[in-house]
Design a protein around this motif. Structure first.
Motif, PDB file in Angstrom:
ATOM      1  N   LEU A 156       0.837  -1.203   0.000  1.00 48.96           N
ATOM      2  CA  LEU A 156       0.000   0.000   0.000  1.00 48.96           C
ATOM      3  C   LEU A 156       0.876   1.258   0.000  1.00 48.96           C
ATOM      4  O   LEU A 156       0.569   2.233  -0.687  1.00 48.96           O
ATOM      5  N   ASP A 157       1.975   1.184   0.765  1.00 45.20           N
ATOM      6  CA  ASP A 157       2.907   2.330   0.767  1.00 45.20           C
ATOM      7  C   ASP A 157       3.406   2.609  -0.652  1.00 45.20           C
ATOM      8  O   ASP A 157       3.455   3.760  -1.092  1.00 45.20           O
ATOM      9  N   ARG A 158       3.779   1.510  -1.350  1.00 45.19           N
ATOM     10  CA  ARG A 158       4.285   1.680  -2.721  1.00 45.19           C
ATOM     11  C   ARG A 158       3.184   2.226  -3.639  1.00 45.19           C
ATOM     12  O   ARG A 158       3.415   3.094  -4.470  1.00 45.19           O
ATOM     13  N   TYR A 159       1.987   1.716  -3.439  1.00 45.10           N
ATOM     14  CA  TYR A 159       0.863   2.143  -4.287  1.00 45.10           C
ATOM     15  C   TYR A 159       0.552   3.627  -4.055  1.00 45.10           C
ATOM     16  O   TYR A 159       0.282   4.377  -4.989  1.00 45.10           O
ATOM     17  N   ASN A 160       0.639   4.023  -2.782  1.00 46.06           N
ATOM     18  CA  ASN A 160       0.358   5.426  -2.448  1.00 46.06           C
ATOM     19  C   ASN A 160       1.361   6.381  -3.087  1.00 46.06           C
ATOM     20  O   ASN A 160       1.015   7.508  -3.429  1.00 46.06           O
ATOM     21  N   GLU A 161       2.611   5.905  -3.215  1.00 41.43           N
ATOM     22  CA  GLU A 161       3.618   6.746  -3.881  1.00 41.43           C
ATOM     23  C   GLU A 161       3.143   7.105  -5.283  1.00 41.43           C
ATOM     24  O   GLU A 161       3.237   8.253  -5.719  1.00 41.43           O
ATOM     25  N   GLY A 162       2.610   6.100  -5.969  1.00 44.11           N
ATOM     26  CA  GLY A 162       2.091   6.312  -7.329  1.00 44.11           C
ATOM     27  C   GLY A 162       0.910   7.263  -7.329  1.00 44.11           C
ATOM     28  O   GLY A 162       0.801   8.134  -8.194  1.00 44.11           O
ATOM     29  N   LEU A 163       0.033   7.113  -6.335  1.00 46.22           N
ATOM     30  CA  LEU A 163      -1.147   7.991  -6.259  1.00 46.22           C
ATOM     31  C   LEU A 163      -0.721   9.425  -6.005  1.00 46.22           C
ATOM     32  O   LEU A 163      -1.256  10.355  -6.605  1.00 46.22           O
ATOM     33  N   ARG A 164       0.263   9.565  -5.121  1.00 45.10           N
ATOM     34  CA  ARG A 164       0.767  10.920  -4.829  1.00 45.10           C
ATOM     35  C   ARG A 164       1.292  11.571  -6.111  1.00 45.10           C
ATOM     36  O   ARG A 164       1.011  12.719  -6.395  1.00 45.10           O
ATOM     37  N   GLY A 165       2.013  10.763  -6.868  1.00 44.70           N
ATOM     38  CA  GLY A 165       2.579  11.256  -8.130  1.00 44.70           C
ATOM     39  C   GLY A 165       1.502  11.703  -9.096  1.00 44.70           C
ATOM     40  O   GLY A 165       1.732  12.593  -9.925  1.00 44.70           O
ATOM     41  N   ARG A 166       0.331  11.109  -9.005  1.00 44.62           N
ATOM     42  CA  ARG A 166      -0.775  11.479  -9.908  1.00 44.62           C
ATOM     43  C   ARG A 166      -1.659  12.573  -9.300  1.00 44.62           C
ATOM     44  O   ARG A 166      -2.703  12.917  -9.862  1.00 44.62           O
ATOM     45  N   GLY A 167      -1.273  13.036  -8.146  1.00 46.39           N
ATOM     46  CA  GLY A 167      -2.036  14.087  -7.483  1.00 46.39           C
ATOM     47  C   GLY A 167      -3.327  13.576  -6.862  1.00 46.39           C
ATOM     48  O   GLY A 167      -4.268  14.336  -6.643  1.00 46.39           O
ATOM     49  N   LEU A 168      -3.370  12.281  -6.582  1.00 43.29           N
ATOM     50  CA  LEU A 168      -4.584  11.688  -5.992  1.00 43.29           C
ATOM     51  C   LEU A 168      -4.385  11.464  -4.491  1.00 43.29           C
ATOM     52  O   LEU A 168      -3.253  11.294  -4.022  1.00 43.29           O
ATOM     53  N   PRO A 169      -5.482  11.455  -3.754  1.00 45.62           N
ATOM     54  CA  PRO A 169      -5.346  11.230  -2.306  1.00 45.62           C
ATOM     55  C   PRO A 169      -4.854   9.805  -2.009  1.00 45.62           C
ATOM     56  O   PRO A 169      -5.152   8.877  -2.752  1.00 45.62           O
ATOM     57  N   GLU A 170      -4.101   9.673  -0.919  1.00 50.30           N
ATOM     58  CA  GLU A 170      -3.567   8.353  -0.540  1.00 50.30           C
ATOM     59  C   GLU A 170      -4.671   7.478   0.043  1.00 50.30           C
ATOM     60  O   GLU A 170      -5.661   7.985   0.569  1.00 50.30           O
ATOM     61  N   LEU A 171      -4.454   6.177  -0.015  1.00 45.30           N
ATOM     62  CA  LEU A 171      -5.408   5.229   0.574  1.00 45.30           C
ATOM     63  C   LEU A 171      -4.872   4.758   1.921  1.00 45.30           C
ATOM     64  O   LEU A 171      -3.662   4.653   2.118  1.00 45.30           O
ATOM     65  N   ARG A 172      -5.789   4.460   2.811  1.00 49.64           N
ATOM     66  CA  ARG A 172      -5.409   3.852   4.094  1.00 49.64           C
ATOM     67  C   ARG A 172      -6.354   2.694   4.350  1.00 49.64           C
ATOM     68  O   ARG A 172      -7.523   2.745   3.965  1.00 49.64           O
ATOM     69  N   PHE A 173      -5.828   1.658   4.975  1.00 53.00           N
ATOM     70  CA  PHE A 173      -6.730   0.520   5.241  1.00 53.00           C
ATOM     71  C   PHE A 173      -6.662   0.046   6.683  1.00 53.00           C
ATOM     72  O   PHE A 173      -5.774   0.445   7.455  1.00 53.00           O
ATOM     73  N   GLY A 174      -7.614  -0.827   7.035  1.00 51.23           N
ATOM     74  CA  GLY A 174      -7.592  -1.532   8.308  1.00 51.23           C
ATOM     75  C   GLY A 174      -7.691  -3.018   7.999  1.00 51.23           C
ATOM     76  O   GLY A 174      -8.415  -3.422   7.088  1.00 51.23           O
ATOM     77  N   ILE A 175      -6.927  -3.817   8.736  1.00 51.49           N
ATOM     78  CA  ILE A 175      -6.955  -5.269   8.514  1.00 51.49           C
ATOM     79  C   ILE A 175      -7.246  -5.985   9.831  1.00 51.49           C
ATOM     80  O   ILE A 175      -6.608  -5.705  10.855  1.00 51.49           O
ATOM     81  N   GLY A 176      -8.199  -6.893   9.827  1.00 53.43           N
ATOM     82  CA  GLY A 176      -8.507  -7.720  10.997  1.00 53.43           C
ATOM     83  C   GLY A 176      -8.253  -9.180  10.666  1.00 53.43           C
ATOM     84  O   GLY A 176      -8.651  -9.649   9.595  1.00 53.43           O
ATOM     85  N   VAL A 177      -7.552  -9.883  11.567  1.00 56.20           N
ATOM     86  CA  VAL A 177      -7.195 -11.278  11.299  1.00 56.20           C
ATOM     87  C   VAL A 177      -7.610 -12.164  12.477  1.00 56.20           C
ATOM     88  O   VAL A 177      -7.332 -11.841  13.635  1.00 56.20           O
ATOM     89  N   HIS A 178      -8.263 -13.273  12.161  1.00 57.15           N
ATOM     90  CA  HIS A 178      -8.694 -14.192  13.211  1.00 57.15           C
ATOM     91  C   HIS A 178      -8.624 -15.629  12.692  1.00 57.15           C
ATOM     92  O   HIS A 178      -8.834 -15.867  11.499  1.00 57.15           O
ATOM     93  N   SER A 179      -8.318 -16.588  13.593  1.00 60.57           N
ATOM     94  CA  SER A 179      -8.196 -17.998  13.181  1.00 60.57           C
ATOM     95  C   SER A 179      -9.230 -18.864  13.883  1.00 60.57           C
ATOM     96  O   SER A 179      -9.648 -18.564  15.006  1.00 60.57           O
ATOM     97  N   GLY A 180      -9.588 -19.964  13.270  1.00 58.75           N
ATOM     98  CA  GLY A 180     -10.507 -20.927  13.879  1.00 58.75           C
ATOM     99  C   GLY A 180     -11.127 -21.822  12.825  1.00 58.75           C
ATOM    100  O   GLY A 180     -10.675 -21.852  11.675  1.00 58.75           O
ATOM    101  N   THR A 181     -12.166 -22.523  13.229  1.00 58.59           N
ATOM    102  CA  THR A 181     -12.791 -23.481  12.308  1.00 58.59           C
ATOM    103  C   THR A 181     -13.980 -22.847  11.586  1.00 58.59           C
ATOM    104  O   THR A 181     -14.811 -22.201  12.206  1.00 58.59           O
ATOM    105  N   VAL A 182     -14.014 -23.065  10.285  1.00 55.87           N
ATOM    106  CA  VAL A 182     -15.132 -22.552   9.483  1.00 55.87           C
ATOM    107  C   VAL A 182     -15.728 -23.707   8.678  1.00 55.87           C
ATOM    108  O   VAL A 182     -15.137 -24.779   8.581  1.00 55.87           O
ATOM    109  N   VAL A 183     -16.897 -23.446   8.110  1.00 57.41           N
ATOM    110  CA  VAL A 183     -17.439 -24.376   7.122  1.00 57.41           C
ATOM    111  C   VAL A 183     -17.178 -23.736   5.764  1.00 57.41           C
ATOM    112  O   VAL A 183     -17.544 -22.583   5.542  1.00 57.41           O
TER     113      VAL A 183
END
Lengths: 257, 342
Positions: A156-183
């Motif tokens: 995302l940092d690398r991608y934002n560099e490109g966006l900055r170069g194009r004069g576009l606003p940077e992106l920011r994200f949130g990531i949630g990670v959890h483990s267990g059993t699923v179907v």
């Protein structure tokens, strides 16, 4: 002479008839082979198109054995990623630019997820749900998910560099990670089928992603993830918080690197 | 789903060596045990109980399942020279629907063992017995799949350039005629069962799967040579084996590896930490890198693993990489064969 001539003409006619039959059968065979080849090419083309809508391995598994059609319980790690303030951005920017920015982002993120043995199971607006350890046995699914999350931060940092170069606003994200059993399985109707994973693990991963802004970190993992990854990452404990659907508060950990 | 020959993506050779002399140069740079192993797999497979047809078929479908462009192309060429028509080969490649019962069962078993996802079950073994094969013949087929897995991994990880000339030759009438003449050099060769074969030493329980066959002798020799090589510490090699076993869910193999690791002075909790996280303060940087690469050698897309091996080469150097490639080849063979015991 006449009976001999008649016999000879008769034999010749039979021979010509047989020859014509052989030629026609051969032509038919060649035609059939061409049709089969065309059908195979068409099938291959369809498969390639389908692979863009669903993970290629998943398509293979479904075609091969149809295992996931019956549903299977799997020990996995689920990761939710969501862009922050994207709705506001979507109101400000031109639609074409917005789609371009979003596609570039998805492309960068999916590459990282795939590299770390994850599979994107769903894209919801600007959100990505990915699962680790669902299509093949993977004893390191939690490790892979956290590595993918850290890799996505760098991407995302690398991608934002490109966006900055194009004069576009940077992106920011949130990531949630959890483990267990699923179907895990393919659900839907004959009109629309979707491969998905279901269970509490999915809900918790989604809620944890929702906590990232509140707890001031872009990547949060649960205790269940932490217990599976050893000391490979620098983690910082966040205060226990209540999430919807859970009677007890859950502890999360911010991944520093 | 197994790929067809033209669908396999294959990288340029691993080492920066002219393609013409690539194999010779690679051979020269290998450790003695790996050189010996390469020499042994350059000969036709020796067998005592199964038929050459079933051995050939097992090798073909295993190479296809492992997407080894080099071996698969050669196996295909060999079968053509051996008299197989394109149609019969295509049938074997595409689930063997036209084949007789025993051929179909062997194809299914070989594919399942080569892929090991899901693992072959007892019923797959029993299905071969039910077709009238002796238990030693079934052992031989399993060992043949194991041998092909070994060869496939060496060829894939080292990115051996495909043998275009041989493949082209098999397409011509001259090639097929030549094939008939050099039959002995391309067709699996019958040999008497080994006398007084003693399967003793590490991983004996796994090698037992190969029965009392020439391939069991081969596997014992390869395993002993691999373990006694000094180019990579024994601990690192057996940890790599344990990682492969863990990835495949091959509990029996993991247990065998743990016994060897215990004799190397690694305590059980520490091994567990290493296998759970592929990391530990006791591991060297090279070991950590090797373990992470090793897990990739279980299931892969050839081009992806070849690129990954190239990165490994840059990071740990040529000698360690070649030893690691050999270790991955042995490890994947042993861990897969051990699945049959589960």
């Amino acid at each position: 002479v006449t009976p001999c001539l008649a016999a000879a003409v008769g034999s010749a006619a039979v021979a010509v008839g047989l020859l014509l039959l052989v030629v026609s059968m051969r032509r038919e065979r060649v035609g059939l082979r061409r049709r089969v080849e065309r059908s195979a090419e068409e099938l291959e083309r369809l498969q390639r198109s389908f692979a863009r809508f669903a993970p290629a391995e998943l398509v293979e598994r479904i075609i091969e054995a149809g295992v996931l059609e019956t549903g299977e319980r799997r020990e996995v790690t689920v990761m939710f990623t969501d862009l922050r303030d994207f709705t506001r951005l979507s109101e400000q920017e031109d639609a074409a630019v917005l789609i371009d920015v979003l596609n570039g982002y998805f492309s960068a993120m999916s590459g990282v997820i795939r590299t770390h043995h994850g599979h994107i199971t769903r894209i919801m607006g600007d959100g990505i749900m990915s699962v680790f350890g669902v299509l093949e046995p993977n004893p390191w699914h939690a490790l892979d998910a956290v590595e993918a999350a850290v890799g996505m931060r760098e991407a995302l940092d690398r991608y934002n560099e490109g966006l900055r170069g194009r004069g576009l606003p940077e992106l920011r994200f949130g990531i949630g990670v959890h483990s267990g059993t699923v179907v895990a399985g393919v659900v839907g109707s004959d009109q629309l089928l979707e491969f998905t994973v279901m269970g509490d693990v999915v809900n918790v991963a989604s809620r944890v992603e929702g906590l990232t802004r509140k707890l001031g970190s872009d990547i949060l993992v649960t205790d269940e993830v932490r217990s599976r990854i050893g000391d490979r990452f620098r983690l910082e404990e966040r205060k226990a918080v209540h999430i919807k659907g859970k009677s007890r508060p859950i502890v999360t950990w911010a991944v520093q690197g | 789903m197994a790929k067809l020959l033209h669908e396999i993506e294959w990288s340029s050779p691993l080492l920066a060596v002219p393609v013409k002399s690539y194999k010779q140069e690679l051979f020269r740079r290998m450790g003695p045990w790996l050189q010996k192993a390469v020499l042994s797999i350059s000969q036709p497979v020796f067998f005592s109980y199964a038929t050459p047809r079933l051995i050939g078929i097992s090798q073909l479908v295993t190479s296809q399942e492992n997407a080894c462009r080099y071996c698969y192309g050669l196996e295909r060429a060999a079968m053509k020279m051996w008299g197989y028509s394109e149609r019969r080969i295509r049938d074997l490649e595409e689930e063997a629907v036209q084949a007789d019962g025993i051929t179909r069962r062997v194809v299914e078993f070989a594919r399942k063992l080569a892929k090991s996802n899901p693992c072959p079950a007892r019923k797959d073994w029993d299905a071969l017995l039910a077709e009238g094969l002796s238990s030693q013949a079934v052992c031989e087929i399993a060992a043949c799949v194991g041998e092909a897995c070994f060869t496939n991994r060496l060829a894939t990880l080292l990115a051996l350039p495909p043998e275009d000339k041989v493949e082209r030759l098999s397409e011509s009438r001259v090639g097929r005629l030549l094939g008939a003449m050099i039959r002995k050099r391309i067709v699996p060769r019958r040999a008497p069962p080994p006398k007084d074969f003693r399967n003793e030493g590490p991983c004996a329980g796994i090698i037992e799967v190969a029965g009392n066959t020439p391939l069991a002798v081969w596997l014992r020799g390869i395993t002993d040579g691999w373990l006694s090589s000094q180019l990579l510490p024994r601990r690192s090699k057996v940890l790599m084996l344990a990682v492969i076993a863990r990835q495949l869910g091959s509990g029996y193999c993991e247990q065998e590896a743990l016994e060897v690791l215990a004799s190397e002075g690694l305590a059980a909790p520490e091994i567990d930490t290493i296998l759970s996280t592929l990391s530990s303060p006791r591991l060297s940087e090279a070991e950590r890198r090797l373990l992470r690469w090793t897990r990739e050698t279980v299931w892969y897309e050839p081009r992806v693993i070849q690129e990954s091996t190239r990165r490994l080469l840059d990071e740990v150097g040529e000698q360690l990489t070649l030893e690691a490639v050999g270790t991955a080849a042995v490890g994947n063979t042993l861990a897969r064969l051990a699945l049959v015991k589960q």
